[in-house]
Scaffold this active site. Structure first.
Site, PDB file in Angstrom:
ATOM      1  CG  HIS A 225       7.194 -10.922   4.927  1.00  9.00           C
ATOM      2  ND1 HIS A 225       6.096 -11.313   4.207  1.00  9.00           N
ATOM      3  CD2 HIS A 225       6.877  -9.721   5.482  1.00  9.00           C
ATOM      4  CE1 HIS A 225       5.156 -10.397   4.321  1.00  9.00           C
ATOM      5  NE2 HIS A 225       5.598  -9.418   5.081  1.00  9.00           N
TER       6      HIS A 225
ATOM      7  CB  CYS B 217       4.256 -10.714   7.769  1.00  9.68           C
ATOM      8  SG  CYS B 217       3.254  -9.305   7.358  1.00  9.68           S
TER       9      CYS B 217
ATOM     10  CG  ASN C  83       3.347  -7.372   2.883  1.00  8.73           C
ATOM     11  OD1 ASN C  83       3.046  -8.533   3.132  1.00  8.73           O
ATOM     12  ND2 ASN C  83       3.787  -6.536   3.807  1.00  8.73           N
TER      13      ASN C  83
HETATM   14  N1  ACO Z   1       2.997   7.606  -2.984  1.00 10.47           N
HETATM   15  C1  ACO Z   1       3.671   8.768  -2.933  1.00 10.47           C
HETATM   16  N2  ACO Z   1       4.177   9.270  -1.780  1.00 10.47           N
HETATM   17  C2  ACO Z   1       3.985   8.538  -0.665  1.00 10.47           C
HETATM   18  C3  ACO Z   1       3.296   7.322  -0.673  1.00 10.47           C
HETATM   19  C4  ACO Z   1       2.780   6.872  -1.898  1.00 10.47           C
HETATM   20  N3  ACO Z   1       2.114   5.700  -2.023  1.00 10.47           N
HETATM   21  N4  ACO Z   1       3.273   6.836   0.572  1.00 10.47           N
HETATM   22  C5  ACO Z   1       3.932   7.702   1.347  1.00 10.47           C
HETATM   23  N5  ACO Z   1       4.353   8.749   0.603  1.00 10.47           N
HETATM   24  C6  ACO Z   1       5.113   9.917   1.027  1.00 10.47           C
HETATM   25  C7  ACO Z   1       4.998  10.162   2.495  1.00 10.47           C
HETATM   26  O1  ACO Z   1       3.818  10.898   2.781  1.00 10.47           O
HETATM   27  C8  ACO Z   1       6.256  10.981   2.785  1.00 10.47           C
HETATM   28  O2  ACO Z   1       5.983  12.317   2.451  1.00 10.47           O
HETATM   29  P1  ACO Z   1       6.478  13.526   3.402  1.00 10.47           P
HETATM   30  O3  ACO Z   1       7.970  13.361   3.471  1.00 10.47           O
HETATM   31  O4  ACO Z   1       6.007  14.719   2.680  1.00 10.47           O
HETATM   32  O5  ACO Z   1       5.799  13.244   4.712  1.00 10.47           O
HETATM   33  C9  ACO Z   1       7.240  10.440   1.764  1.00 10.47           C
HETATM   34  O6  ACO Z   1       6.497   9.702   0.801  1.00 10.47           O
HETATM   35  C10 ACO Z   1       8.339   9.559   2.335  1.00 10.47           C
HETATM   36  O7  ACO Z   1       7.784   8.660   3.281  1.00 10.47           O
HETATM   37  P2  ACO Z   1       8.722   7.633   4.052  1.00 10.47           P
HETATM   38  O8  ACO Z   1       7.913   7.011   5.136  1.00 10.47           O
HETATM   39  O9  ACO Z   1      10.003   8.277   4.392  1.00 10.47           O
HETATM   40  O10 ACO Z   1       9.013   6.575   2.914  1.00 10.47           O
HETATM   41  P3  ACO Z   1       9.907   5.316   3.050  1.00 10.47           P
HETATM   42  O11 ACO Z   1      11.087   5.450   2.162  1.00 10.47           O
HETATM   43  O12 ACO Z   1      10.153   4.932   4.474  1.00 10.47           O
HETATM   44  O13 ACO Z   1       8.961   4.198   2.439  1.00 10.47           O
HETATM   45  C11 ACO Z   1       7.514   2.438   3.153  1.00 10.47           C
HETATM   46  C12 ACO Z   1       7.713   3.933   3.022  1.00 10.47           C
HETATM   47  C13 ACO Z   1       7.568   1.828   1.768  1.00 10.47           C
HETATM   48  C14 ACO Z   1       6.151   2.171   3.764  1.00 10.47           C
HETATM   49  C15 ACO Z   1       8.627   1.864   4.023  1.00 10.47           C
HETATM   50  O14 ACO Z   1       8.730   2.581   5.219  1.00 10.47           O
HETATM   51  C16 ACO Z   1       8.429   0.416   4.326  1.00 10.47           C
HETATM   52  O15 ACO Z   1       8.502  -0.434   3.473  1.00 10.47           O
HETATM   53  N6  ACO Z   1       8.216   0.087   5.606  1.00 10.47           N
HETATM   54  C17 ACO Z   1       8.020  -1.281   6.025  1.00 10.47           C
HETATM   55  C18 ACO Z   1       6.652  -1.665   5.659  1.00 10.47           C
HETATM   56  C19 ACO Z   1       6.419  -3.124   5.821  1.00 10.47           C
HETATM   57  O16 ACO Z   1       7.278  -3.932   5.578  1.00 10.47           O
HETATM   58  N7  ACO Z   1       5.221  -3.428   6.212  1.00 10.47           N
HETATM   59  C20 ACO Z   1       4.782  -4.730   6.257  1.00 10.47           C
HETATM   60  C21 ACO Z   1       4.878  -5.299   7.582  1.00 10.47           C
HETATM   61  S1  ACO Z   1       4.258  -6.886   7.481  1.00 10.47           S
HETATM   62  C22 ACO Z   1       2.711  -7.039   8.196  1.00 10.47           C
HETATM   63  O17 ACO Z   1       2.624  -7.505   9.296  1.00 10.47           O
HETATM   64  C23 ACO Z   1       1.497  -6.596   7.416  1.00 10.47           C
END
Ligand code: ACO
Length: 312
Positions: A237, A112, A267
């Site tokens: 980003h 990214c 994203n």
């Molecule tokens: N729908 C419903 N529930 C979900 C989903 C979904 N799509 N995805 C995950 N969950 C659940 C998980 O299983 C978890 O359940 P559990 O507590 O029973 O295990 C719960 O939701 C909470 O998960 P968290 O990981 O705590 O959720 P969080 O608030 O951290 O959000 C997210 C997750 C959106 C992925 C966040 O961590 C994030 O944005 N991280 C950064 C991601 C990012 O920016 N990535 C791009 C990098 S750039 C690149 O190089 C590609």
């Protein structure tokens, strides 16, 4: 010599996939996706449209806006982690398709942050007087490395391309400062697995991003003796609205001064910053002499930020 942006362009595929559509294929909800990420829908390319095709459409748009002919491009840099093939590179495919006969061409892999790495690389070649016009593209077809059965990742990503033509601009405009960084020890947090699927430790990436984006943004501003109040527009980003908001709040700027295309496109990895830049220009959100901060983070781990004074 001041190096800046002569023109921008972008392309997103026409097919819209909404959160409701994703509810049909994985156990998720529109409410969960919106509240955790800010994403409402994303664009997905069809089977006949690959990374090089999207690059081509975005490049044409940027060259038109810059009023630069393909034969006047000296170098093509394509930032992508989803090339059509490992080789030939997307940049070589593009060089041929555009008819950019004299251009050298190479791809850049910095996930990214790729477009940041591309712009900074372009600046070096122009600064030294070696090249005049450099075409920089950020493009991804992330749908082809998405595991469509994994709700943790499949709701986050989308396809698209953004482009910029870089060249000499008036004294005092263009790229004023930059910062690039990498921490390979974090490679395990975001990678492509043996099945070619994207894998991510969302929580760790989130922590890294909310620390890095604000820090890098402030660094590039302070390097040139400006402060947060001088920033006219922020292009972070487009990964997650909560991460973007952390950067915006650290800079203390209002919501209308931050690009927010994540809700429409998800994203797009290396394409997200150039798409947002191109849209901001076309929508009139950026004016001559505005101070713009572009900032990205991503797999590698990598990061990059640029302070840019808009205009030619
Ligand atoms: N729908 C419903 N529930 C979900 C989903 C979904 N799509 N995805 C995950 N969950 C659940 C998980 O299983 C978890 O359940 P559990 O507590 O029973 O295990 C719960 O939701 C909470 O998960 P968290 O990981 O705590 O959720 P969080 O608030 O951290 O959000 C997210 C997750 C959106 C992925 C966040 O961590 C994030 O944005 N991280 C950064 C991601 C990012 O920016 N990535 C791009 C990098 S750039 C690149 O190089 C590609």
């Amino acid at each position: 010599m001041s190096v800046g942006v002569l023109g921008t362009g972008h392309y997103v595929p026409p097919k819209v996939v909404t959160n409701k559509d994703l509810e049909q294929i994985v156990d998720t909800s529109d409410e969960w996706i919106r509240s955790r990420t800010g994403i409402e829908e994303r664009r997905i390319a069809d089977d006949d449209t690959d990374t090089s095709d999207m690059s081509f459409f975005a490049a044409q748009n940027a060259l038109d806006e810059a009023n630069v002919k393909p034969e006047d491009i000296d170098l093509i840099l394509v930032a992508t982690v989803t090339p059509d093939t490992p080789f030939p590179s997307v940049s070589c495919m593009l060089q041929d398709r555009l008819g950019a006969r004299k251009a050298a061409a190479m791809d850049i892999s910095a996930a990214c942050s790729g477009f940041m790495y591309g712009m900074v690389t372009a600046k070096q070649f122009i600064d030294t007087g070696v090249y005049k016009n450099v075409l920089v593209i950020g493009v991804e077809k992330l749908s082809k490395i998405t595991d469509w059965s994994d709700r943790n990742t499949c709701v986050l990503f989308g396809d698209g391309a953004g482009a910029a033509v870089l060249g000499e601009v008036a004294e005092g405009k263009g790229i004023l400062s930059f910062e690039l960084g990498a921490d390979g020890s974090g490679g395990k947090e975001l990678y492509q697995d043996e099945n070619d699927h994207l894998q991510m430790n969302g929580r760790e990436v989130f922590k890294f991003a909310v620390r890095q984006m604000p820090e890098s943004s402030v660094n590039v501003i302070e390097k040139i003796g400006y402060n947060e109040a001088d920033v006219d527009y922020l292009i972070p980003h487009q990964a997650n609205i909560r991460i973007m908001e952390a950067a915006r709040e650290r800079l203390g700027i209002s919501k209308d001064k931050m690009a927010d295309s994540v809700k429409r496109y998800g994203n797009n990895s290396s394409a997200s910053i150039p798409i947002a830049l191109s849209e901001a220009v076309k929508d009139g959100n950026i004016k001559d002499n505005d101070l713009i901060v572009l900032v990205g983070f991503g797999g590698g781990l990598t990061w990059g930020a640029i302070a840019l004074k808009w205009g030619k």
